[in-house]
Structures are given as structure tokens and as C-alpha cells.
Design a protein around this motif. Structure first.
Motif, PDB file in Angstrom:
ATOM      1  N   MET A  75       0.853  -1.179   0.000  1.00  0.00           N
ATOM      2  CA  MET A  75       0.000   0.000   0.000  1.00  0.00           C
ATOM      3  C   MET A  75       0.895   1.237   0.000  1.00  0.00           C
ATOM      4  N   VAL A  76       0.365   2.341  -0.507  1.00  0.00           N
ATOM      5  CA  VAL A  76       1.119   3.597  -0.577  1.00  0.00           C
ATOM      6  C   VAL A  76       0.592   4.561   0.477  1.00  0.00           C
ATOM      7  N   THR A  77       1.493   5.177   1.230  1.00  0.00           N
ATOM      8  CA  THR A  77       1.094   6.185   2.212  1.00  0.00           C
ATOM      9  C   THR A  77       1.916   7.451   2.021  1.00  0.00           C
ATOM     10  N   MET A  78       1.408   8.530   2.560  1.00  0.00           N
ATOM     11  CA  MET A  78       2.074   9.842   2.496  1.00  0.00           C
ATOM     12  C   MET A  78       2.255  10.334   3.915  1.00  0.00           C
ATOM     13  N   THR A  79       3.439  10.869   4.231  1.00  0.00           N
ATOM     14  CA  THR A  79       3.684  11.382   5.566  1.00  0.00           C
ATOM     15  C   THR A  79       4.417  12.719   5.487  1.00  0.00           C
ATOM     16  N   ALA A  80       4.460  13.418   6.625  1.00  0.00           N
ATOM     17  CA  ALA A  80       5.133  14.714   6.707  1.00  0.00           C
ATOM     18  C   ALA A  80       5.400  15.018   8.175  1.00  0.00           C
ATOM     19  N   PRO A  81       6.360  15.882   8.481  1.00  0.00           N
ATOM     20  CA  PRO A  81       6.579  16.279   9.874  1.00  0.00           C
ATOM     21  C   PRO A  81       5.312  16.864  10.474  1.00  0.00           C
ATOM     22  N   LYS A  82       5.059  16.551  11.740  1.00  0.00           N
ATOM     23  CA  LYS A  82       3.830  17.004  12.398  1.00  0.00           C
ATOM     24  C   LYS A  82       3.698  18.527  12.371  1.00  0.00           C
ATOM     25  N   GLU A  83       4.833  19.224  12.489  1.00  0.00           N
ATOM     26  CA  GLU A  83       4.795  20.686  12.547  1.00  0.00           C
ATOM     27  C   GLU A  83       4.592  21.329  11.177  1.00  0.00           C
ATOM     28  N   TYR A  84       4.814  20.555  10.105  1.00  0.00           N
ATOM     29  CA  TYR A  84       4.798  21.136   8.761  1.00  0.00           C
ATOM     30  C   TYR A  84       3.877  20.327   7.843  1.00  0.00           C
ATOM     31  N   PRO A  85       2.554  20.502   8.007  1.00  0.00           N
ATOM     32  CA  PRO A  85       1.582  19.692   7.260  1.00  0.00           C
ATOM     33  C   PRO A  85       1.603  19.957   5.761  1.00  0.00           C
ATOM     34  N   VAL A  86       1.276  18.906   5.014  1.00  0.00           N
ATOM     35  CA  VAL A  86       1.168  19.007   3.559  1.00  0.00           C
ATOM     36  C   VAL A  86      -0.141  18.350   3.142  1.00  0.00           C
ATOM     37  N   GLU A  87      -0.486  18.505   1.873  1.00  0.00           N
ATOM     38  CA  GLU A  87      -1.660  17.819   1.339  1.00  0.00           C
ATOM     39  C   GLU A  87      -1.427  17.538  -0.135  1.00  0.00           C
ATOM     40  N   VAL A  88      -1.767  16.335  -0.563  1.00  0.00           N
ATOM     41  CA  VAL A  88      -1.556  15.918  -1.948  1.00  0.00           C
ATOM     42  C   VAL A  88      -2.559  16.599  -2.872  1.00  0.00           C
ATOM     43  N   HIS A  89      -2.060  17.134  -3.987  1.00  0.00           N
ATOM     44  CA  HIS A  89      -2.933  17.636  -5.047  1.00  0.00           C
ATOM     45  C   HIS A  89      -3.210  16.503  -6.031  1.00  0.00           C
ATOM     46  N   ILE A  90      -2.148  15.951  -6.588  1.00  0.00           N
ATOM     47  CA  ILE A  90      -2.282  14.788  -7.460  1.00  0.00           C
ATOM     48  C   ILE A  90      -0.940  14.072  -7.500  1.00  0.00           C
ATOM     49  N   GLY A  91      -0.985  12.746  -7.530  1.00  0.00           N
ATOM     50  CA  GLY A  91       0.261  11.997  -7.567  1.00  0.00           C
ATOM     51  C   GLY A  91       0.039  10.590  -8.074  1.00  0.00           C
ATOM     52  N   VAL A  92       1.027  10.044  -8.818  1.00  0.00           N
ATOM     53  CA  VAL A  92       0.927   8.692  -9.342  1.00  0.00           C
ATOM     54  C   VAL A  92       2.285   7.998  -9.275  1.00  0.00           C
ATOM     55  N   LEU A  93       2.228   6.685  -9.165  1.00  0.00           N
ATOM     56  CA  LEU A  93       3.398   5.828  -9.314  1.00  0.00           C
ATOM     57  C   LEU A  93       3.229   5.044 -10.610  1.00  0.00           C
ATOM     58  N   THR A  94       4.294   4.952 -11.413  1.00  0.00           N
ATOM     59  CA  THR A  94       4.235   4.226 -12.671  1.00  0.00           C
ATOM     60  C   THR A  94       5.384   3.230 -12.756  1.00  0.00           C
TER      61      THR A  94
END
Length: 349
Positions: free
Chosen positions: A34-53
Motif C-alpha cells: 500500500m502507498v502512504t504519504m507522511t510529513a513532519p507534524k509541525e509542517y503539514p502538507v496535502e496531496v494535489h495529485i500523484g501517481v506511481l508508474t
């Protein structure tokens, strides 16, 4: 049966054996994850669009759009139902960094052969109890691919599974522009791009982080400092001379983690990032320690500069009745007490 017919029959038989072997090997090379996304707790991010090929640019899966990501650098994020069983060769990802008030994009190849090798190597885990009540060690491997995004466009990819995590690669994203109306689910035509950034910053970035940014700015580069390796081990200076470290589970600030399964592994020097959280299992007791990143980086850098190529010991000294743990760092004859670590508790006896 004449000779020609016999040759054809043998050829077909050998071909079938070869095909069966290739099929089995092919099946073995399928590692579901499975694919997950993480980031430092103090510096949040959010995915716009992303793919693995894959290596033919064929889509494997998306990078999960699971809302705001701030799950800490050392932990995996939400998988959002995205995954595959084909080893990925390329990552294309665009995301917003709320603390930096900007979008980033990474469009880069992944080290397919390294990922495949890590899947093949796997790790050992304790299985179900046998007839004697013992927990035998069994082979296992990774089942998650985690993408981490830190300030400055730092992207790190890990494989993880069952309390084991290994870095795959470090990539560099580039600043890009995404119209907030293309990113947001709800479009407010009166809201400007700058207002979107400012409101998101106000709501999503912790107040303590805002204060730190105001005073010292964002600590760009720290996530690369975490990735520096040092040759070190953990050493017990026991209250009871018969005591020893039996096992260690460690999480490092670089995001890697795993077990040292026995005393021999504990005694061996390893090239590792500085420790974040370590669980020590002694003969009768066990304890959990959290380390301070700035203190550990400062001490390890000084010792590495002063004593190049010399290994380092992190020494654990239990007090009377194991009520507390004192920690220090030693290289050659120089020993430096640690002051900023936290002992979560001491159990057993």
C-alpha cells in the motif's frame, strides 16, 4: 516414436518446465504494498495529485489524497486504498506545503532495482507460538511504500512493514504553481491565492510552530542532517553485572526502524541515523527512551569531527533498583552526559 518426434516431445517438456519455473519466479517477484504519504507534524502538507508508474510509464496506482498529512516523519501515513504489486520506477507528485505557503512538484525516477532488492531481503519477525509456547522467527517483507515530504521540497521514500522501515531514496521537488480553485473542493471566487495560503497557514500550522518560524524561520536542511549515518551501538553499564541488553527496537530520526534481535546484534557497531525512540529489553527489565534531535546531532557531529572513523557508544546506566536510567555518549576516552532525553518508564523486575 521416431527420433524427431522424441526430440520435439523433449523440447516441449523442457519448455513447459522452464515456463513453470519462470511463472513461479514471476509470482515470487510480486510484492503487494500500500502507498502512504507522511510529513513532519509541525509542517503539514496535502496531496494535489500523484501517481506511481512502472518502467514503461504504465500507471500502478495513485498517491493517496487523504486530506491534511502531518503524521510525523518517522511514521507512515494513511494509505487511502492506494497500492499495487508492481515495483514502481517513477513518481510524479504535486502537493501543497501549508507552512511554506507554496506548492511543490517532484517528477523523478525511483531506484527500481534497490526497491526490488529490499523486498527480496525482507526481515525476520516473531511468528505464532509453537507447541512449546515459543515464538519462532519467520521471514517477512515490506508491505507499504511511504512518501515523506518535508520543507524545502525534500522528498524521502521508504519501504516499511511490521516495525521495519528502510530508506529507498531521497528526491528533490521543485516549486510549482497550482491555482487554489483547481486544488480546493469548494471554490470561493472572492478568495485570492494569497488569502488561501494565509487562511490555511492560520488553521493548519500549530501555534508553537508559527512562533518558531517567527523567531528562527523554518529549519531547512534538518531532514537531510537526520540522514547522516554514524557508526555507533548501545552499551549497558549494568547495576547488576549479570544484566545485559537482550533486544532493542529502535526508530531513528531519519525514519528508518527495526529490531536488533539478540545480544550479538546489539553489541555490533552499525551505520545508523541518530536515534529518536528506543525500546531496550534487559534480562529482567525493559525501558523506553526518547532522544532529543538537536542534542544528539550536536554531540555526534563533534565526536565524529574530533575522532574521525572512531565508533561511538551510547551508554545506558541504570540507577539503584532500576528506578531511573542515566544516558551518556562516549567515543574513545571522552564521555558526554545526555541531558535532554526522556525515559518513558522502566518496567519488569
Amino acid at each position: 516414436m521416431d527420433k524427431n518426434t522424441m526430440k520435439i516431445a523433449v523440447f516441449i517438456f523442457l519448455s513447459l518446465l522452464s515456463w513453470e519455473g519462470c511463472t513461479k519466479n514471476s509470482q515470487k517477484e510480486k510484492f503487494p504494498y500500500m502507498v502512504t504519504m507522511t510529513a513532519p507534524k509541525e509542517y503539514p502538507v496535502e496531496v494535489h495529485i500523484g501517481v506511481l508508474t512502472d518502467d514503461k510509464k504504465k500507471l500502478i496506482c495513485g498517491v493517496p489524497k487523504s486530506g491534511v498529512v502531518n503524521t510525523r516523519w518517522v511514521y507512515d501515513g494513511k494509505n487511502g486504498g492506494q497500492g499495487g504489486n508492481t515495483v514502481p520506477s517513477h513518481l510524479n507528485l504535486t502537493y501543497v506545503s501549508y507552512a511554506e505557503k507554496k506548492f511543490w512538484r517532484v517528477d523523478a525516477d525511483l531506484p527500481k532495482e534497490k526497491i526490488l532488492q529490499l523486498f527480496r531481503e525482507g526481515f525476520m519477525i516473531q511468528g505464532n507460538p509453537d507447541d512449546k509456547g515459543e515464538f519462532p522467527w519467520e521471514e517477512s517483507t515490506y508491505d507499504e511504500l511511504t512518501i515523506g515530504a518535508a520543507p524545502g521540497g525534500v522528498i524521502v521514500v521508504w519501504l516499511s512493514g511490521n516495525h521495519h522501515r528502510r530508506e529507498v531514496c531521497r528526491l528533490q521537488a521543485k516549486e510549482t504553481f497550482v491555482n487554489k480553485d483547481e486544488f480546493m473542493r469548494r471554490i470561493d471566487p472572492k478568495e485570492t491565492q494569497e488569502q488561501f495560503y494565509e487562511l490555511s497557514y492560520k488553521i493548519l500550522v500549530p501555534d508553537s510552530t508559527k512562533q518558531k518560524i517567527k523567531e528562527n524561520g523554518i529549519p531547512f536542511g534538518i531532514w537531510d542532517q537526520y540522514r547522516e549515518k554514524y557508526k555507533y551501538r548501545f552499551v549497558l553499564r549494568p547495576y547488576d553485572e549479570q544484566d545485559k541488553i537482550r533486544r532493542i527496537y529502535r526508530i531513528n530520526y531519519d525514519g528508518e526502524s527495526g529490531f536488533l534481535m539478540d545480544a550479538k546484534a546489539v553489541e555490533t557497531y552499525r551505520q545508523d541515523g541518530i536515534p529518536y525512540n528506543v525500546e531496550f529489553s534487559f534480562t529482567k527489565y525493559y525501558t523506553e527512551v526518547f532522544f532529543d534531535d538537536m542534542e544528539m546531532l550536536d554531540i555526534f557531529k563533534k565526536l565524529k569531527t574530533k575522532y574521525p572513523d572512531k565508533p561511538i557508544d551510547i551508554i545506558i546506566t541504570p540507577t539503584f533498583m532500576y528506578n531511573e536510567m542515566k544516558l551518556s555518549v562516549q567515543c574513545e576516552s571522552e564521555e558526554i552526559p545526555l541531558k535532554k532525553y526522556k525515559v518513558k518508564g522502566v518496567w519488569g523486575g
